[in-house]
Each structure stands twice: as C-alpha cells, then as structure tokens.
Design a protein around this motif. Sequence first.
Motif, PDB file in Angstrom:
ATOM      1  N   CYS B   6       0.864  -1.185   0.000  1.00 12.32           N
ATOM      2  CA  CYS B   6       0.000   0.000   0.000  1.00 12.32           C
ATOM      3  C   CYS B   6       0.898   1.232   0.000  1.00 12.32           C
ATOM      4  CB  CYS B   6      -0.929   0.013   1.208  1.00 12.32           C
ATOM      5  SG  CYS B   6      -1.801   1.588   1.367  1.00 12.32           S
ATOM      6  N   HIS B   8       0.198   4.192   0.648  1.00 15.82           N
ATOM      7  CA  HIS B   8      -0.109   5.125   1.744  1.00 15.82           C
ATOM      8  C   HIS B   8       0.469   4.614   3.056  1.00 15.82           C
ATOM      9  CE1 HIS B   8      -2.678   7.588  -0.806  1.00 15.82           C
ATOM     10  NE2 HIS B   8      -3.087   6.449  -1.343  1.00 15.82           N
ATOM     11  N   CYS B   9       0.273   3.324   3.315  1.00 15.78           N
ATOM     12  CA  CYS B   9       0.840   2.736   4.537  1.00 15.78           C
ATOM     13  C   CYS B   9       2.342   2.486   4.357  1.00 15.78           C
ATOM     14  CB  CYS B   9       0.168   1.414   4.860  1.00 15.78           C
ATOM     15  SG  CYS B   9      -1.593   1.571   5.183  1.00 15.78           S
ATOM     16  N   HIS B  62      -7.526  -0.071  -0.020  1.00 14.74           N
ATOM     17  CA  HIS B  62      -7.040  -0.686   1.226  1.00 14.74           C
ATOM     18  C   HIS B  62      -8.187  -0.654   2.246  1.00 14.74           C
ATOM     19  CE1 HIS B  62      -3.366  -1.237   4.114  1.00 14.74           C
ATOM     20  NE2 HIS B  62      -4.199  -2.265   4.097  1.00 14.74           N
ATOM     21  N   CYS B  66      -5.905   1.349   5.655  1.00 12.66           N
ATOM     22  CA  CYS B  66      -5.932   2.800   5.795  1.00 12.66           C
ATOM     23  C   CYS B  66      -7.103   3.422   5.055  1.00 12.66           C
ATOM     24  CB  CYS B  66      -4.627   3.388   5.283  1.00 12.66           C
ATOM     25  SG  CYS B  66      -4.398   3.159   3.514  1.00 12.66           S
TER      26      CYS B  66
HETATM   27 ZN   LIG Z   1      -2.910   1.462   3.335  1.00 14.24          ZN
END
Ligand SMILES: [Zn+2]
Lengths: 987, 104
Positions: B6, B8-9, B62, B66
């Motif tokens: 991911c 973002h994570c 996700h 998130c």
């Molecule tokens: Zn994420």
Amino acid sequence: MSDFRRQNRGNVDNNTKVNFTFDGKTYSGLKGDTVASALLASGVHLMGRSFKYHRPRGPVGAGFEEPNALVTVHRGKGRMTPNLRATTLEIYEGMDVRSQNKWPNLKFDIGGFNNIFSPLFPAGFYNKTFMWPKSFWDKVYEPFIRNAAGLGPAPKEVDPDVYGSCYGHCEVLIVGAGPSGLAAALAAAKKDQRVILVDENARLGGSLLSSGEVAIDGKPASEWLTKTIMTLEAAKNVRIMRRTSAFGYYHDNFVALAERITDHIPNAQIGQVREVMHRIHAGQVILAQGAIERPLVFNGNDRPGVMLASAAQSYMGRYGVAVGKEVIAFTSHDSVYGAVFDLADSNIRVGAIVDARASVSKDLLAMAQAKGIDVHVGSVISKTTGKTRINSAEVYNPATGQKTKIKCDALLMSGGWTPSLHLWSQSKGSIKWDVETGVYLPDVANENCVCIAACNGDFGVETALNAGSKAGGGRKKYDVTEAEWGSGEIFDQLPNYITPKKTKAFVDFQNDVTNKDIILAVQEGFKSIEHVKRYTTNGMATDQGKLSNLNALEIAAKALGKEAPKVGLTTFRPPYTPTSFGAFCGYRTDDLFEVTRKTTIDPWAEAQGAVFEPVGVWRRAWYFPKDGEDMHAAVARECKATRDSLGIFDASTLGKIEVVGPDAAKFMNIMYTNPWSKLAVGACRYGLMLGENGYIYDDGVVGRIAEDRFHVTTTTGGAPRVYRHMEDYLQTEFPELDVWLTSTTEQWSVIALNGPNARKLIESFVEDIDLSPEAFPHMAVREGKICSVPTRLFRVSFSGELGFEVNVPSHFGRQVWETLFEAGQKYDITPYGTETMHVLRAEKGFIIVGQDTDGTVTPQDAGMSWIVSKKKKDFVGKRSLQRTDLVAEGRKHLIGLLTDDPKVVLEEGAHIVADPTQSVPMDMLGHVTSSYWSESLGKSVAMALVKDGFNRMDDTLYIPMPGGVTHAAKVVKPVFYDPKGERLNVV
Amino acid sequence: MMLIHCPHCDEKRPEVEFAYAGEAHIVRPNAEQQQAMSDAKWSEFLFIRDNVRGEHCERWWHANGCNMFFNAVRNTVTDKFIKTYKIGQKRPTQAQIQKWKSAK
Ligand SMILES: [Zn+2]
C-alpha cells in the motif's frame, strides 16, 4: 511372527503388538505399521474394489500416491472418514478400518459384474450415458451407478471433531524430509533464520528409510539420519512438522499445510484438535518431494499383488514386511535391480526379472546371476492370473515368441520415475520436457522457489544430499557409497500376442481407465490432453493422476502421432492430496461460521421472545408473538397498535455516515440526486443516490446537524457499499473537496417511535428541545438530551404516522429503550419488528431499495422524478438518466396492485401478465416486489414493477401461480394509506 | 495469498485487507464534458474496459487498512504486482513499467 514379517527390519517396534479390525476381522500388526503394511504382513493384499468395474485391488504403492487401497476409518459417531489411503494410516489399538465400494463383501462383490460387462463401459461412458433419454438416466442408470459404484460413502452426521487454523512465517520452508530436504534443513538451520521442515509421513527420512546399503560420510545412512534429526530437533530456529501435507501453493510463497494430529492416536477425545491448517508465508520454498515410480501398462497389471518395486522395497525397509514369498519383477528401468537385490537379501525368493528393454547393462546381469536371479531381457509380462491375488505371470518374448508361465505371489513393476512437480506447477513455475528420460522437469521459477534432487530429475542419495546442502545455503559436500541409480526406457505400449480386445492394461487404477480407453478417446476426436482427461476420467481420482498422468500422456501422444510435449500436460491444481473439509473450516463452524451483528437492544428483544430474521449479516427482530400468535396475527396486532397509539422499533441497524467538512454540502450535491446547499441546519431531507449508470443505488434520510456536518442514513444492507462509493468519489474524482467521511452505524442506537402518541411519550424525557409542532416540524432534527443522555432526535416517519427516531450513543440504547418502553405502557406501547415496519411502509408506498428496485430501476421508473434536481449541473448518474434507453417508452414502472379478492396476498416475486389465457411461455410484464396483508385497510396491498405500468392505471393484470390458480389485480398508484399525509400532523 | 504494497501505509499487507476497484486512469468527465458526449461515448466511459493480457493499470482499495484508494500495475497473467502508486500520479509509460520490472 508371520511368514511375511522380518525380525529387526524396519522402524516398527517388534515388541509392541497392535490389534485392529479390517472389515470386522481382527488383525495384529506392530507399533509403527500402517494399515497396509500390517495387512500385507498378515498375507492380505485385497484391500479394495475399483471404482467402475469393481475389480479386486491391492496396494500399488506404499505412500500418499496410493490409488487402490482406499479405506474408511470409523472412530465413533460422526467420526467416520472415507477414502483414506491404507498405505499412510498408522494403526492404533482398536482401530476400526473398513473396505469400500463392495457389496456384499470384499471377496465376493456383486458390482464385479460391471467387470464382465466392461465392454459396455468404455471411455466417455458417463458422457455418453447422459446422452440417452433423460427418463432412463433418472430411473435406471443413475440409481444403478450410485448403488454399484462410487468411493466410500460420505459421512451423514455432523463432525464433532475440532479443527485448528493458524498462520506461520519463516525464511525457509522445506517440503519433504528425505535426504535432500534434511540436508537443506541442516544447511539452512546454521543461519539466523526460521526454518520449517514438513513431511507428510510420521517418520522423517524419505527414501533413506527403505534404500538398501547406503553409507553417508562413511557411516550407515540410518546413523546419519538419527543424528541429523537430533541436530534439527535441537535447533531453536527449526520447526519440524510431521504428518503434515503441503497441499497448496499460492501467490507470494503462501503455502497451505494440513497437519494431522490425532488420527494415529487411540481414543482421541473430542475436543482434542484433530487437524490444523497452517497458512505459511515463506521467504524461500525448497521443494524436496522426490519422485514417484511409474507403473507399467500391461495386461493384468491391476491384480492384487502387483505393485511398484519401490513400494515393495518400502514395505521391507520401513516395516520389515515381505510383500510375497516368491516375487517377479517387471521393469524398464535399472533402479528396480537394486530394489530386487535388496528383497532377495531379505529372504524373498525372486523368480525372475523381466526387462522390457532390448539390452541391459552387463554389470546388472552379472549381479543378478550372482544372486541366482533369472533375467528375461527384451521380454514382457503378457498376462497374469489369480482371482483376488496374483498367482502366476506369463513371460513373453516377442522376438522368439516364447511364453513362460512363472508362479509368484507378488509382481513388482517399474516404468521409471516421475518427479513430483505438483507444488512447483501450482506455484506457476514452468516445466520443460526432458527427451532423454521422458519426463517433465522444473524449468523457470515464478516464485522464490527451488525444486531439488529427485523432484528435479536428479537421482541418487549423494546427489540429493549435495543438492539439499546447496539449496539451504550450505557448502558441505557429502560423500556417499551407494548403488548406481542407472537409467531406463519409456514404453507407451508393451508388445503382446493377445489381441487388444482381450487385454486389460490399466493406466489409472482408481478410475479404471485402460490404455484402450485413452486410444478410443483420441479416435473419437479428443486432441487436447485436458479433454482426454475429462472424457476418460484419467487422473481425476483422489490420487490426482500421480501414477497415471505420464503414462496417459505417452499413450495419447502415440495415438495422436505427436511428441508428448506437443500434447502437453494437464494442469496441476490444489490440493496435492485430499484434504479434509474440517481442516479448511478450522474453528469457523457453528456460531463462528459467520459474523452475526446484533444491536445493543437485541438482548431485550430476545428476552421478549422475538422471532428474528437475518438482514445482511444483521439479526433483526422480525415480529414479537404474544400468547401463541402466529406471524400473521402478531403483525396485524403490531400494525394496529402502532397506527392507533404507539409502536416502538429498533432501527439501530440503519447505516449511518457522518459527512463533515467545509465542502460537505458540495459533496452531498454530487452524491445525491437532490440539492443540499439550501437545506437549513436542523432540517432533514430524504436523499436518493444513483450509481453512475443512473440506477437507484441507495436512499435514506439525511439531517443537517451544522453547516459543515450531515448525518446521513443508508439502508441496513447498503451501508458498506454506500460508504465505499462515497470514499471512491471523494478520493479519486473530487480530491479537492475538504470533506471527511466516518462510518457511524455502530455509534448510534436508533429507537423509532411511531404512532399518534409518540410525542406525548417523549415529552417528559426530552431536555433542551422544543417538541411543539411549530418548533419541531416533520423532517427536522434537533440535538439535546433524552432520559439524561445526549441525543440527535429526528422527527421523521417511515410509517406515515407521527414519528421520531431517537438516536443515542449505542451504549445508552438499551437503557433509553427500556425507560421509554416502561413509560409507554400507558399508551399500550407495542414493540414491533421488521415485518410490521415493512407493512407500514408499503401501505404508504415507500420503497425498499433492493426489494422494490433491482439495480435496473431509475428514479423515473420508481415514480420519483420529483427528487431529481433539474438545476444541478452534475451529480452521480445525471448524464446516464439522459441516455436514450433510460428515457425510452415502455420501461418497467413501479406501481401498486390491489387484488380483486382483497383476501389474496400475492406472492413476492410472482410474475405478472396481461392475458392469462395466452399460451406458455407467456409474455411477462414484470413481477410483484412487495406484498402484504394490511390490517389497517382490511385488504392486501402490493407493489410491482410492470412494463409501461404508469400507462396501465386501473387496468386489470393477472398473476398466474403454479397449480393453475390465477389472481387478478388492479393497477393503482402505490400509496394505499393516508395519501395526503395528514396523520403526520397529529398534535 | 498475495502481499500488496500500500503506497499510503508504505507496507506490504496481505491481500485480504484489499479490494479490487476496477481499471485505473479512467477520468470522470466534468459536467460540461458529460453534456457534450454522445450516448455512445458516455456508454464507453461507463462500461467499456480494457481486458489486458499482461501489465494492467488498476485501482485497489485498502479497505481493511488505511481506507485509501491507490493505483497499481499488475500482470494479469502472473498476478504479480509490479508497482503501486498514489491516485493522481500519471499513468506510467511502457518504458517506466519495463524499468520497474527490471529493477525487481
Ligand atoms: Zn494502506
């Protein structure tokens, strides 16, 4: 000690007898025996009947590849497991083992007459039979086949055993604990990494447990083995998993293991975990699964007593069991010589080695001669005799025409070796054809995975150990003294003087597929090996073609006049070996099978004796029967009480999303068809949401709590997808909007109060909110307190009555509910469930998205054009509503139906026609979407989606039902109760 | 089970945390563009998607993580993720995809 048991051979405990029963008869074996080895030690080879012809069969192998010796083990009520391989089942005291697929008993089986009539059961028998008249199939063939054929019966009772499920992680996963796997583990263990070593057997060692005289680094192999296992067991970073099958290889080195924990233990208690499914994420996977010996396809190769040479060697090496007193070997590979010499050294008379090849190495011939064994080079077995066990074989030399009958009680065959590529192929590693050895070998890996030693086509103990060491990251070179592995030849067809019509040479033992069946399939036009497989059922049995696939390929290739690699191999799919459903389920059974969501008020409803219904994953009170009422009576009472005085309903399952931020109204304008900018703080509005395709997606009441804060409600089942839909647009199409979305479904308990006395009830409990109709009109929301807890109080109605929806923080839900219920007694307050809620809303013509709409209904179709803004430039679905086919005439419209006979309640889902006298199939106009008995109106009411419905007002339509009854109903507007909405304004 | 990175994570997480969300880089036309589009063009935007054998740009969500949507290049034959990247980044060129592949 029986004549078939050799003292002090194998890994069995000669001092511990174990008694078990096979088909009710008691046998005794030794601790460490399998069912197959113990039965063979008792001179029993007949262990099962084949699937189609019911031919008597004995074990062909000694391990998990076994196709024949399938048995059922009974361990008490509900604990019966069919189709287990006798060759892998460890015996325990009192074990109850039964043979399968026989009637009335194993030795005399009536189904065996399938065998006599086998010309009637050729390749594609099942497919061809399906072509016959259907009535024949139902009444004659299917019952016959079901009774006569089939594997073990499926258990009919609930399995009381407990199964586990867990995840695991490691840097190195090694599948197979033969010499290569063990050497890999030793090397890998020396590094600072987690190592998991799995083997499907109870004992580690693989081929070392049964090979002849082998010395590793100057010491007997057994010594090396013991020391290695001790070293690995002592290593903290190594986990050894015995009785564990790696059966599935998935993406990113995710490997599924089934570990059998109690099946070998006597009196395993219910509650002890029987099997565990391990889901392992591995950094690297080392496949050391070895190779499986290939049977030879010759006439009479399925008689009990005919088995793989390696199996006979295993029975001696692992269990000290002689598979016969006088044996013959039939081979096309050098490796059989070593096996046979080993048996001869174990005091088994070897009558002859029959070698199909034209020439055999002088060394082997000399060694055979030294042991007094005749070798018939360039010869084949042309037939075998013996009813339930082989008693002779005929050796035929095609060059001379000479035939020799030799007595024997076991026949050992070897057609070479097939590397086990199952897991490698499941991992999507590619394979290549090896012309020299006539097998497929691993080619290019798709994952971080290597195939080593025999499953890479590299044979011999020294080769295996060194390959293992290297794969495990070690540099150790092993020095091994062993017999030479040699080489072999592949024969697709063995010569025979007997006309093919009168021979039976099996390729797939379990499914009774012969070489003739495969040739017939090719002649009938099947060219792809996948089609040949399905047409003949070759390789489709529980052994997954472990023994048969390559022989079938050779025969099909020859029949097609192609090279084997041009014909291709069938796809390997998980599971590698049969795996119990219990292992797949793990602990997710009964209450843990699926989540049940309950509101905080649910226990109260349960205590009141509510009947529940599932709504999505929610469980909701359906109705509250009193004094033996049925549903009809309860709902009628609940409806009347609500309309007359006061009903109370748990609406907590309503989906709720908090839309917050400076651009909240702008975002709402995009997501819903109607406008939101001018909605005053403290006011509510019904919102309709479309998909981009213009069809109704969801609906619900929305309250504006503040300029920048909307309290959005969704349908009970729709909450997750509406939330996703909103997030999707917010994140990917309108990221510039400053908005936050929060799912608040479970933050709020919602108590719906409906009925003329609703306001009177709450008056004394509400603080900080003026409840007067002027200050708090219909479709308004206020924040304040109720019963001393914070509330968002909505004045809304899904019943047509004066209504309030009391939102309080979830943990106060039950307390507030009980307080209101107590105080409501003076108004005869009546709890009602989802059924009454549905009746009340249907009487008002309020739709339920997903019931009255089905994903193809536009707002116009639902008669809701009024809610679609004409002014807004954009909202999700706007452009689609202009599509020609969505504005076309003759679409299905949502209308009301009143049955001519007011007592008739139409069936939801029933089809509607204009003319019930037309011939079948009728021209169907649509279907009933909602239908209820309305106690308030004294008649039934229904809603329906009907083609061109708006233009059929007052027409009579017909609803023909099964059984010949046809109902007539008049088309009306779908508002049946209080069409002017006056009841909302009770003061 | 696949492990999906991911963006973002910035972590590889198990597949069960994610939901597939269709082809990437299909831009929703704005109000004016929508009105200017023929029914056929609009239908194409709504319904017609590539069916790539090989590297495919697609959206993932996700969902049990998130909660962010992101884009990915994934090979539809091997199922292997070649790269994940944030929404808003340009569709990668073939050259870029090849570069990512060889960097693996
Ligand atoms: Zn994420």
